[in-house]
Design an enzyme around this catalytic site. Structure first.
Site, PDB file in Angstrom:
ATOM      1  N   TYR A  57      34.607  16.396  65.044  1.00 28.55           N
ATOM      2  CA  TYR A  57      35.652  16.856  65.967  1.00 28.55           C
ATOM      3  C   TYR A  57      34.989  17.761  67.006  1.00 28.55           C
ATOM      4  CZ  TYR A  57      39.044  14.887  62.703  1.00 28.55           C
ATOM      5  OH  TYR A  57      39.751  14.034  61.906  1.00 28.55           O
ATOM      6  N   HIS A 127      34.319  10.073  56.122  1.00 28.68           N
ATOM      7  CA  HIS A 127      35.215   9.859  57.266  1.00 28.68           C
ATOM      8  C   HIS A 127      35.651   8.392  57.398  1.00 28.68           C
ATOM      9  CE1 HIS A 127      36.228  12.063  61.244  1.00 28.68           C
ATOM     10  NE2 HIS A 127      37.145  11.166  60.999  1.00 28.68           N
ATOM     11  N   SER A 205      47.457  11.308  61.914  1.00 29.70           N
ATOM     12  CA  SER A 205      48.346  10.949  63.024  1.00 29.70           C
ATOM     13  C   SER A 205      49.789  10.822  62.537  1.00 29.70           C
ATOM     14  CB  SER A 205      47.878   9.660  63.718  1.00 29.70           C
ATOM     15  OG  SER A 205      46.570   9.821  64.216  1.00 29.70           O
ATOM     16  N   PRO A 206      50.302  11.802  61.801  1.00 31.46           N
ATOM     17  CA  PRO A 206      51.660  11.697  61.242  1.00 31.46           C
ATOM     18  C   PRO A 206      52.743  11.709  62.320  1.00 31.46           C
ATOM     19  CG  PRO A 206      50.819  13.930  60.962  1.00 31.46           C
ATOM     20  CD  PRO A 206      49.670  13.093  61.478  1.00 31.46           C
ATOM     21  N   ALA A 213      52.512  11.778  70.390  1.00 29.98           N
ATOM     22  CA  ALA A 213      53.300  12.681  69.531  1.00 29.98           C
ATOM     23  C   ALA A 213      54.462  13.345  70.266  1.00 29.98           C
ATOM     24  CB  ALA A 213      52.381  13.748  68.938  1.00 29.98           C
ATOM     25  N   GLY A 214      54.254  13.662  71.545  1.00 33.80           N
ATOM     26  CA  GLY A 214      55.284  14.381  72.297  1.00 33.80           C
ATOM     27  C   GLY A 214      56.481  13.514  72.632  1.00 33.80           C
TER      28      GLY A 214
HETATM   29  N1  LIG Z   1      40.430  10.518  59.206  1.00 37.88           N
HETATM   30  C1  LIG Z   1      40.566  10.036  60.414  1.00 37.88           C
HETATM   31  O1  LIG Z   1      39.961   9.019  60.801  1.00 37.88           O
HETATM   32  C2  LIG Z   1      41.486  10.756  61.358  1.00 37.88           C
HETATM   33  C3  LIG Z   1      41.871  10.165  62.575  1.00 37.88           C
HETATM   34  C4  LIG Z   1      42.747  10.874  63.398  1.00 37.88           C
HETATM   35  C5  LIG Z   1      43.202  12.124  63.020  1.00 37.88           C
HETATM   36  N2  LIG Z   1      42.783  12.690  61.845  1.00 37.88           N
HETATM   37  C6  LIG Z   1      43.260  14.014  61.403  1.00 37.88           C
HETATM   38  O2  LIG Z   1      44.666  14.010  61.386  1.00 37.88           O
HETATM   39  C7  LIG Z   1      45.173  15.048  62.216  1.00 37.88           C
HETATM   40  C8  LIG Z   1      46.480  14.635  62.845  1.00 37.88           C
HETATM   41  O3  LIG Z   1      46.342  13.462  63.601  1.00 37.88           O
HETATM   42  P1  LIG Z   1      46.347  13.468  65.210  1.00 37.88           P
HETATM   43  O4  LIG Z   1      45.985  14.822  65.698  1.00 37.88           O
HETATM   44  O5  LIG Z   1      45.543  12.292  65.617  1.00 37.88           O
HETATM   45  O6  LIG Z   1      47.823  13.072  65.609  1.00 37.88           O
HETATM   46  P2  LIG Z   1      49.296  13.691  65.360  1.00 37.88           P
HETATM   47  O7  LIG Z   1      49.256  14.713  64.322  1.00 37.88           O
HETATM   48  O8  LIG Z   1      50.170  12.514  65.180  1.00 37.88           O
HETATM   49  O9  LIG Z   1      49.609  14.307  66.782  1.00 37.88           O
HETATM   50  C9  LIG Z   1      48.941  15.441  67.227  1.00 37.88           C
HETATM   51  C10 LIG Z   1      49.586  15.969  68.492  1.00 37.88           C
HETATM   52  O10 LIG Z   1      50.934  16.257  68.219  1.00 37.88           O
HETATM   53  C11 LIG Z   1      51.353  17.310  69.029  1.00 37.88           C
HETATM   54  N3  LIG Z   1      52.357  18.039  68.225  1.00 37.88           N
HETATM   55  C12 LIG Z   1      52.173  18.558  66.996  1.00 37.88           C
HETATM   56  N4  LIG Z   1      53.319  19.099  66.522  1.00 37.88           N
HETATM   57  C13 LIG Z   1      54.244  18.910  67.498  1.00 37.88           C
HETATM   58  C14 LIG Z   1      55.613  19.236  67.600  1.00 37.88           C
HETATM   59  N5  LIG Z   1      56.247  19.831  66.590  1.00 37.88           N
HETATM   60  N6  LIG Z   1      56.259  18.907  68.739  1.00 37.88           N
HETATM   61  C15 LIG Z   1      55.622  18.254  69.745  1.00 37.88           C
HETATM   62  N7  LIG Z   1      54.299  17.908  69.702  1.00 37.88           N
HETATM   63  C16 LIG Z   1      53.624  18.232  68.581  1.00 37.88           C
HETATM   64  C17 LIG Z   1      50.146  18.177  69.283  1.00 37.88           C
HETATM   65  O11 LIG Z   1      50.181  18.595  70.641  1.00 37.88           O
HETATM   66  P3  LIG Z   1      49.342  19.847  71.204  1.00 37.88           P
HETATM   67  O12 LIG Z   1      47.907  19.424  71.095  1.00 37.88           O
HETATM   68  O13 LIG Z   1      49.822  19.946  72.611  1.00 37.88           O
HETATM   69  O14 LIG Z   1      49.622  21.035  70.357  1.00 37.88           O
HETATM   70  C18 LIG Z   1      48.980  17.280  68.927  1.00 37.88           C
HETATM   71  O15 LIG Z   1      48.070  17.047  69.969  1.00 37.88           O
HETATM   72  C19 LIG Z   1      44.040  15.293  63.213  1.00 37.88           C
HETATM   73  O16 LIG Z   1      44.163  16.532  63.853  1.00 37.88           O
HETATM   74  C20 LIG Z   1      42.854  15.161  62.313  1.00 37.88           C
HETATM   75  O17 LIG Z   1      42.676  16.366  61.580  1.00 37.88           O
HETATM   76  C21 LIG Z   1      41.959  12.002  61.011  1.00 37.88           C
END
Ligand SMILES: NC(=O)c1ccc[n+]([C@@H]2O[C@H](COP(=O)([O-])OP(=O)(O)OC[C@H]3O[C@@H](n4cnc5c(N)ncnc54)[C@H](OP(=O)(O)O)[C@@H]3O)[C@@H](O)[C@H]2O)c1
Length: 284
Positions: A57, A127, A205-206, A213-214
């Site tokens: 990251y 990963h 990416s929940p 996400a927004g």
């Molecule tokens: N293992 C893997 O291959 C893999 C791949 C992807 C992700 N991940 C992990 O999973 C985590 C989550 O996935 P992700 O970050 O890809 O996607 P996500 O959790 O689906 O979406 C993240 C985005 O959601 C926005 N957000 C969060 N809470 C919110 C709310 N209550 N209202 C409005 N917008 C909101 C945030 O915006 P702001 O940035 O503006 O705050 C953030 O950028 C990552 O951070 C990472 O740690 C792992």
């Protein structure tokens, strides 16, 4: 009120039922370091004790470990926080490339220990499977590092049921991190296998990923149900995941304090069975 807790698989640890995904603090479009640290502190203030990171990251290979270094700074005075990191990816020129070679994983964990300022990593996750390395070799390397005490518990990410079973013959798998959200149910079979084996499932990416996400509230079903609970669509999306399974621990990403503060409240939304069923029709 204390934050709802969930067991972290077989580790014997309990963590907040919603964790924080720290990727948005370190990839393209990232905030200042100060703002990133404020966001991590906002998560702690809500009662979040589980933080997901990875060595990869960052922006590119020259910036490797960026997210781990920020977490280490932010969590200095917070021994209650549990950090799960990952190795097995590289970022040449900003691209994502798997590297599951045992020698790479050995160097990666040494670098993560340094970046996180730890002697042992509580949860270390592979990963992604590297198509150029037999999966058992990558998992075997993690098992060796575990025997040496560099990590306490091992997890996997981006795996199939077959890969989960293969890894389970080599080491005790504590967690699996695959993509899952209201719109993407493709890891359902892996979730079920995790339930059978008592493995924590950390849906990544929940909220449908950083770029979408927004806007998830544009979905009519989700927006109607969110209005009914006077909750944000993101809170409902997280509550739906939590209701799907007791092994589920969502890790919504955030770069802003307001995002994680809002998401954390999804842990206390009690959905009716009818609403869960209707929400389940959104994705496939
Ligand atoms: N293992 C893997 O291959 C893999 C791949 C992807 C992700 N991940 C992990 O999973 C985590 C989550 O996935 P992700 O970050 O890809 O996607 P996500 O959790 O689906 O979406 C993240 C985005 O959601 C926005 N957000 C969060 N809470 C919110 C709310 N209550 N209202 C409005 N917008 C909101 C945030 O915006 P702001 O940035 O503006 O705050 C953030 O950028 C990552 O951070 C990472 O740690 C792992």
């Amino acid at each position: 009120m204390t934050f709802p807790q969930r067991k972290l698989g077989s580790t014997g640890l309990s963590v907040s039922a919603i964790g924080m995904g720290c990727m948005p603090i370190s990839v393209n479009g990232r905030p200042s370091e100060e703002e990133g640290i404020r966001t991590i502190h906002a998560a702690l203030e809500q009662g979040i004790t589980f933080f997901d990171t990875a060595d990869a990251y960052c922006l590119n290979n020259d910036d490797f470990g960026h997210n781990e270094r920020i977490l280490a700074k932010a969590l200095q005075q917070h021994p209650e926080a549990i950090v799960a990191t990952k190795g097995g990816n590289q970022r040449p020129d900003g691209r994502w490339e798997a590297n599951g070679h045992p020698e790479h994983l050995r160097k990666a964990i040494e670098d993560s220990l340094r970046a996180l300022n730890l002697e042992t990593i509580v949860l270390y996750q592979l990963h992604r499977p590297d198509p150029n390395v037999p999966f058992a070799e990558s998992v075997g390397a993690i098992a060796d590092l575990q025997k040496e005490g560099k990590l306490l518990h091992a997890g996997l990410s981006n795996v199939s049921v077959e890969q989960l079973d293969e890894a389970s013959d080599i080491l005790q798998v504590a967690s699996v991190q695959n993509r899952m959200n209201l719109f993407d149910h493709s890891s359902n079979a892996v979730l079920k296998r995790c339930e059978q084996l008592g493995i924590a499932f950390l849906p990544y990416s929940p909220l449908n990923g950083m770029s979408k996400a927004g806007q998830i509230g544009a979905n009519e079903v989700l927006s109607r149900i969110a209005d009914k609970y006077q909750a944000s669509p993101q809170q409902i999306a997280l509550a739906w995941l939590l209701h799907l399974s007791p092994v589920m621990i969502p890790i919504p990403g955030a770069s802003k304090s307001s995002s994680i503060t809002n998401s954390a409240k999804g842990a206390t939304v009690a959905l009716t069975p009818e609403d869960i069923e209707e929400l389940s029709t959104i994705g496939s």
